[in-house]
Design a protein around this motif. Structure first.
Motif, PDB file in Angstrom:
ATOM      1  N   THR A 147       0.667  -1.258  -0.045  1.00 47.59           N
ATOM      2  CA  THR A 147       0.128   0.027  -0.090  1.00 47.59           C
ATOM      3  C   THR A 147       0.974   1.211  -0.079  1.00 47.59           C
ATOM      4  O   THR A 147       1.912   1.345   0.857  1.00 47.59           O
ATOM      5  CB  THR A 147      -1.068  -0.026   1.342  1.00 47.59           C
ATOM      6  OG1 THR A 147      -0.383   0.406   2.354  1.00 47.59           O
ATOM      7  CG2 THR A 147      -1.655  -1.468   1.549  1.00 47.59           C
ATOM      8  N   VAL A 148       0.642   2.147  -0.727  1.00 48.11           N
ATOM      9  CA  VAL A 148       1.447   3.272  -1.008  1.00 48.11           C
ATOM     10  C   VAL A 148       0.672   4.737  -0.624  1.00 48.11           C
ATOM     11  O   VAL A 148      -0.438   4.775  -1.129  1.00 48.11           O
ATOM     12  CB  VAL A 148       1.840   3.576  -2.614  1.00 48.11           C
ATOM     13  CG1 VAL A 148       2.868   4.557  -2.942  1.00 48.11           C
ATOM     14  CG2 VAL A 148       2.556   2.259  -2.869  1.00 48.11           C
ATOM     15  N   ARG A 149       1.332   5.441   0.201  1.00 47.03           N
ATOM     16  CA  ARG A 149       0.755   6.445   0.463  1.00 47.03           C
ATOM     17  C   ARG A 149       0.199   7.742  -0.732  1.00 47.03           C
ATOM     18  O   ARG A 149       1.229   7.801  -1.663  1.00 47.03           O
ATOM     19  CB  ARG A 149       1.621   7.409   1.501  1.00 47.03           C
ATOM     20  CG  ARG A 149       1.536   6.692   2.807  1.00 47.03           C
ATOM     21  CD  ARG A 149       2.409   7.893   3.840  1.00 47.03           C
ATOM     22  NE  ARG A 149       2.386   7.103   5.177  1.00 47.03           N
ATOM     23  CZ  ARG A 149       3.027   7.434   6.231  1.00 47.03           C
ATOM     24  NH1 ARG A 149       4.064   8.521   5.959  1.00 47.03           N
ATOM     25  NH2 ARG A 149       3.217   6.945   7.301  1.00 47.03           N
ATOM     26  N   PRO A 150      -0.877   8.226  -0.462  1.00 49.70           N
ATOM     27  CA  PRO A 150      -0.939   9.372  -1.444  1.00 49.70           C
ATOM     28  C   PRO A 150       0.061  10.401  -1.501  1.00 49.70           C
ATOM     29  O   PRO A 150       0.763  10.577  -0.401  1.00 49.70           O
ATOM     30  CB  PRO A 150      -2.286  10.102  -0.817  1.00 49.70           C
ATOM     31  CG  PRO A 150      -2.867   8.926  -0.213  1.00 49.70           C
ATOM     32  CD  PRO A 150      -1.866   8.156   0.545  1.00 49.70           C
ATOM     33  N   ASN A 151       0.409  11.012  -2.691  1.00 48.96           N
ATOM     34  CA  ASN A 151       1.143  12.173  -3.107  1.00 48.96           C
ATOM     35  C   ASN A 151       2.774  11.423  -2.887  1.00 48.96           C
ATOM     36  O   ASN A 151       3.691  12.310  -2.894  1.00 48.96           O
ATOM     37  CB  ASN A 151       1.231  13.037  -2.042  1.00 48.96           C
ATOM     38  CG  ASN A 151       0.022  13.970  -2.371  1.00 48.96           C
ATOM     39  OD1 ASN A 151      -0.055  14.567  -3.582  1.00 48.96           O
ATOM     40  ND2 ASN A 151      -0.627  14.530  -1.520  1.00 48.96           N
ATOM     41  N   SER A 152       2.928  10.109  -2.930  1.00 55.40           N
ATOM     42  CA  SER A 152       4.327   9.472  -3.078  1.00 55.40           C
ATOM     43  C   SER A 152       4.809   9.533  -4.390  1.00 55.40           C
ATOM     44  O   SER A 152       6.004   9.935  -4.541  1.00 55.40           O
ATOM     45  CB  SER A 152       4.393   8.084  -2.490  1.00 55.40           C
ATOM     46  OG  SER A 152       3.972   7.888  -1.196  1.00 55.40           O
ATOM     47  N   THR A 153       3.946   9.694  -5.378  1.00 54.56           N
ATOM     48  CA  THR A 153       4.753   9.785  -6.913  1.00 54.56           C
ATOM     49  C   THR A 153       3.675  10.850  -7.451  1.00 54.56           C
ATOM     50  O   THR A 153       2.569  10.971  -7.292  1.00 54.56           O
ATOM     51  CB  THR A 153       4.410   8.391  -7.533  1.00 54.56           C
ATOM     52  OG1 THR A 153       4.870   7.396  -6.809  1.00 54.56           O
ATOM     53  CG2 THR A 153       5.049   8.555  -8.893  1.00 54.56           C
ATOM     54  N   ALA A 154       4.462  11.642  -8.249  1.00 57.67           N
ATOM     55  CA  ALA A 154       4.019  12.734  -9.060  1.00 57.67           C
ATOM     56  C   ALA A 154       2.940  12.127 -10.152  1.00 57.67           C
ATOM     57  O   ALA A 154       3.801  11.388 -10.986  1.00 57.67           O
ATOM     58  CB  ALA A 154       4.639  13.724  -9.415  1.00 57.67           C
ATOM     59  N   PRO A 155       1.827  12.205 -10.356  1.00 62.12           N
ATOM     60  CA  PRO A 155       1.073  11.484 -11.357  1.00 62.12           C
ATOM     61  C   PRO A 155       1.459  12.137 -12.837  1.00 62.12           C
ATOM     62  O   PRO A 155       1.476  13.398 -13.030  1.00 62.12           O
ATOM     63  CB  PRO A 155      -0.386  11.670 -11.126  1.00 62.12           C
ATOM     64  CG  PRO A 155      -0.569  12.767 -10.225  1.00 62.12           C
ATOM     65  CD  PRO A 155       0.775  13.083  -9.519  1.00 62.12           C
ATOM     66  N   GLU A 156       1.949  11.335 -13.589  1.00 62.19           N
ATOM     67  CA  GLU A 156       2.005  11.722 -14.976  1.00 62.19           C
ATOM     68  C   GLU A 156       1.291  10.974 -16.062  1.00 62.19           C
ATOM     69  O   GLU A 156       1.365   9.590 -16.172  1.00 62.19           O
ATOM     70  CB  GLU A 156       3.696  11.261 -15.391  1.00 62.19           C
ATOM     71  CG  GLU A 156       4.536  12.589 -14.647  1.00 62.19           C
ATOM     72  CD  GLU A 156       6.099  12.234 -14.834  1.00 62.19           C
ATOM     73  OE1 GLU A 156       6.419  11.351 -15.752  1.00 62.19           O
ATOM     74  OE2 GLU A 156       6.798  12.645 -13.862  1.00 62.19           O
ATOM     75  N   ALA A 157       0.700  11.666 -17.023  1.00 59.68           N
ATOM     76  CA  ALA A 157       0.043  10.857 -18.090  1.00 59.68           C
ATOM     77  C   ALA A 157       0.860  10.308 -19.020  1.00 59.68           C
ATOM     78  O   ALA A 157       2.090  10.538 -19.425  1.00 59.68           O
ATOM     79  CB  ALA A 157      -1.018  11.968 -18.802  1.00 59.68           C
ATOM     80  N   ALA A 158       0.506   9.002 -19.554  1.00 57.14           N
ATOM     81  CA  ALA A 158       1.442   8.222 -20.645  1.00 57.14           C
ATOM     82  C   ALA A 158       0.184   7.351 -21.309  1.00 57.14           C
ATOM     83  O   ALA A 158       0.052   6.342 -20.854  1.00 57.14           O
ATOM     84  CB  ALA A 158       2.409   7.563 -19.995  1.00 57.14           C
ATOM     85  N   ALA A 159      -0.448   8.079 -22.321  1.00 56.58           N
ATOM     86  CA  ALA A 159      -1.644   7.339 -22.757  1.00 56.58           C
ATOM     87  C   ALA A 159      -1.367   6.070 -23.529  1.00 56.58           C
ATOM     88  O   ALA A 159      -0.454   5.731 -23.811  1.00 56.58           O
ATOM     89  CB  ALA A 159      -2.080   8.392 -23.922  1.00 56.58           C
ATOM     90  N   ALA A 160      -2.190   5.172 -22.964  1.00 60.03           N
ATOM     91  CA  ALA A 160      -2.142   3.575 -23.580  1.00 60.03           C
ATOM     92  C   ALA A 160      -3.631   3.576 -23.948  1.00 60.03           C
ATOM     93  O   ALA A 160      -4.697   4.113 -23.787  1.00 60.03           O
ATOM     94  CB  ALA A 160      -1.676   2.607 -22.362  1.00 60.03           C
ATOM     95  N   THR A 161      -3.601   2.289 -24.753  1.00 64.00           N
ATOM     96  CA  THR A 161      -5.228   1.688 -25.153  1.00 64.00           C
ATOM     97  C   THR A 161      -5.209   0.419 -24.325  1.00 64.00           C
ATOM     98  O   THR A 161      -4.874  -0.572 -24.933  1.00 64.00           O
ATOM     99  CB  THR A 161      -4.989   1.673 -26.713  1.00 64.00           C
ATOM    100  OG1 THR A 161      -4.414   2.779 -27.256  1.00 64.00           O
ATOM    101  CG2 THR A 161      -6.388   1.500 -27.186  1.00 64.00           C
ATOM    102  N   PRO A 162      -5.745   0.511 -23.360  1.00 61.87           N
ATOM    103  CA  PRO A 162      -5.979  -0.756 -22.472  1.00 61.87           C
ATOM    104  C   PRO A 162      -6.928  -1.721 -23.065  1.00 61.87           C
ATOM    105  O   PRO A 162      -7.890  -1.309 -23.681  1.00 61.87           O
ATOM    106  CB  PRO A 162      -6.396  -0.185 -21.050  1.00 61.87           C
ATOM    107  CG  PRO A 162      -6.785   0.943 -21.193  1.00 61.87           C
ATOM    108  CD  PRO A 162      -6.408   1.635 -22.472  1.00 61.87           C
ATOM    109  N   SER A 163      -6.696  -2.930 -22.923  1.00 65.25           N
ATOM    110  CA  SER A 163      -7.635  -3.988 -23.127  1.00 65.25           C
ATOM    111  C   SER A 163      -8.518  -4.248 -21.855  1.00 65.25           C
ATOM    112  O   SER A 163      -7.863  -3.956 -20.862  1.00 65.25           O
ATOM    113  CB  SER A 163      -6.721  -5.384 -23.467  1.00 65.25           C
ATOM    114  OG  SER A 163      -6.042  -5.826 -22.456  1.00 65.25           O
TER     115      SER A 163
END
Ligand SMILES: Cc1cc2nc3c(=O)[nH]c(=O)nc-3n(C[C@H](O)[C@H](O)[C@H](O)COP(=O)(O)OP(=O)(O)OC[C@H]3O[C@@H](n4cnc5c(N)ncnc54)[C@H](O)[C@@H]3O)c2cc1C
Length: 316
Positions: free
Chosen positions: A147-163
């Motif tokens: 479990t990872v605390r909020p704000n531990s990583t800066a969210p960065e977009a990297a678009a994908a096309t998920p199945s």
């Protein structure tokens, strides 16, 4: 690449910011797969793709909305059983930690909670004993559940096309014993949620009274920040206990934490010292808070805070 499951935390389908952070983190460790439980997936779809989910497992049965944590652990255990992921990342919220614990029992795996980072090989970083020690640890048995605390990583977009894979779950009797009978939305102001906010401005006893929290709120609003408080301030009834930061309050880890009129007791530090940049305003140059700040302002908060707020407003 190894599949890393990320449990989506959402409100009516809209992913919480911490989920976008976990997807970003999972991308650095392997191939992220989001696990969406409950109704509202249509509201989540675009953002999960935008933040790089390669696959989404959708357990979209509306019945799942009626229960608290147990079904989420069952859904994850079922998916983990067939997908054999390299690791499972869950938000370190009270709910997330309970899901993680139940899941660990089901998978007979180790679990690490409250990580503030995860590196290659699923080595988790934790800040423990009120932040006095930084620990690196890894799970020695089964699938790492972290479990990872909020704000531990800066969210960065990297678009994908998920199945997408629809998951049908048959819940055990035990998982359906505690049912939600009513839910009431918390009344929210315009400010961000304390544990998720990128900026937090907190006030302490130095404010001298409830009426002066207006100064903190104005500064917070100029920065788009959440408002926190020390226990001295909440115990005095100057601000709600729900805003208390610290060992017996909430743990925050924002990009910027501004402590105003707070001495920096160990119990307060325990809840904020993993913040990326810390600023303190205190009239006592010997206050312990200055030991951990990036920027310290020695001065009377009643002089400094209004000027700071004014200056920030001017730059908007
Ligand atoms: C079991 C336990 C759990 C606890 N849990 C928590 C917790 O979760 N969170 C928490 O915060 N505390 C917690 N505490 C309490 C903690 O020990 C401290 O008492 C508390 O954090 C002090 O709050 P404070 O810094 O606002 O007040 P103080 O320690 O009184 O500090 C006030 C500061 O304001 C400064 N000041 C005064 N006037 C001005 C001014 N005009 N301008 C600028 N600066 C000024 C002073 O120099 C001083 O440094 C806990 C204690 C215990 C025993």
């Amino acid at each position: 690449m190894a599949e890393v499951l990320v449990l989506v935390e959402h409100v009516d389908g809209t992913p919480k910011k911490v989920t976008l952070e976990l997807l970003t983190l999972a991308r650095s460790l392997g191939e992220p797969s989001a696990v969406f439980v409950g109704s509202g997936y249509d509201n989540a779809k675009a953002q999960l793709a935008e933040y790089g989910a390669q696959k989404v497992y959708v357990a979209g049965d509306a019945e799942l909305d009626s229960y608290v944590v147990a079904p989420k652990a069952e859904v994850l255990a079922q998916i983990a059983g067939s997908a054999s992921p390299a690791a499972i990342l869950i938000a370190s919220s009270p709910e997330g930690k309970e899901v993680a614990g139940r899941l660990a029992v089901k998978l007979d795996s180790g679990v690490i909670t409250d990580a503030v980072g995860v590196e290659d090989g699923f080595v988790a970083h934790q800040s423990i004993f009120g932040g006095a020690f930084n620990v690196k640890s890894s799970v020695g048995k089964g699938t790492p559940i972290i479990t990872v605390r909020p704000n531990s990583t800066a969210p960065e977009a990297a678009a994908a096309t998920p199945s997408e894979e629809q998951v049908s779950v048959s819940l055990s009797e035990a998982a359906t014993k505690a049912k939600i009978v009513e839910s009431v939305s918390e009344k929210k102001g315009g400010r961000p949620e304390l544990t998720e906010a990128s900026i937090v401005v907190s006030g302490g006893r130095g404010l001298g009274g409830a009426e002066h929290f207006e100064l903190i709120e104005k500064l917070a609003d100029s920065l788009g920040a959440a408002v926190g408080a020390s226990r001295a301030a909440t115990d005095a009834g100057w601000y709600p206990h729900t805003n208390q930061v610290g060992q017996t309050g909430k743990t925050v880890s924002p990009q910027l934490y501004v402590a105003v009129g707070i001495s920096g007791a160990i119990q307060h530090r325990a809840g904020m010292q993993t913040s990326k940049t810390i600023v303190a305003i205190n009239k006592d140059s010997e206050a312990p808070i200055f030991e951990l700040v990036d920027y310290g302002i020695v001065g009377d908060l009643f002089d400094v805070v209004p000027q700071l707020t004014e200056e920030i407003e001017k730059r908007k």
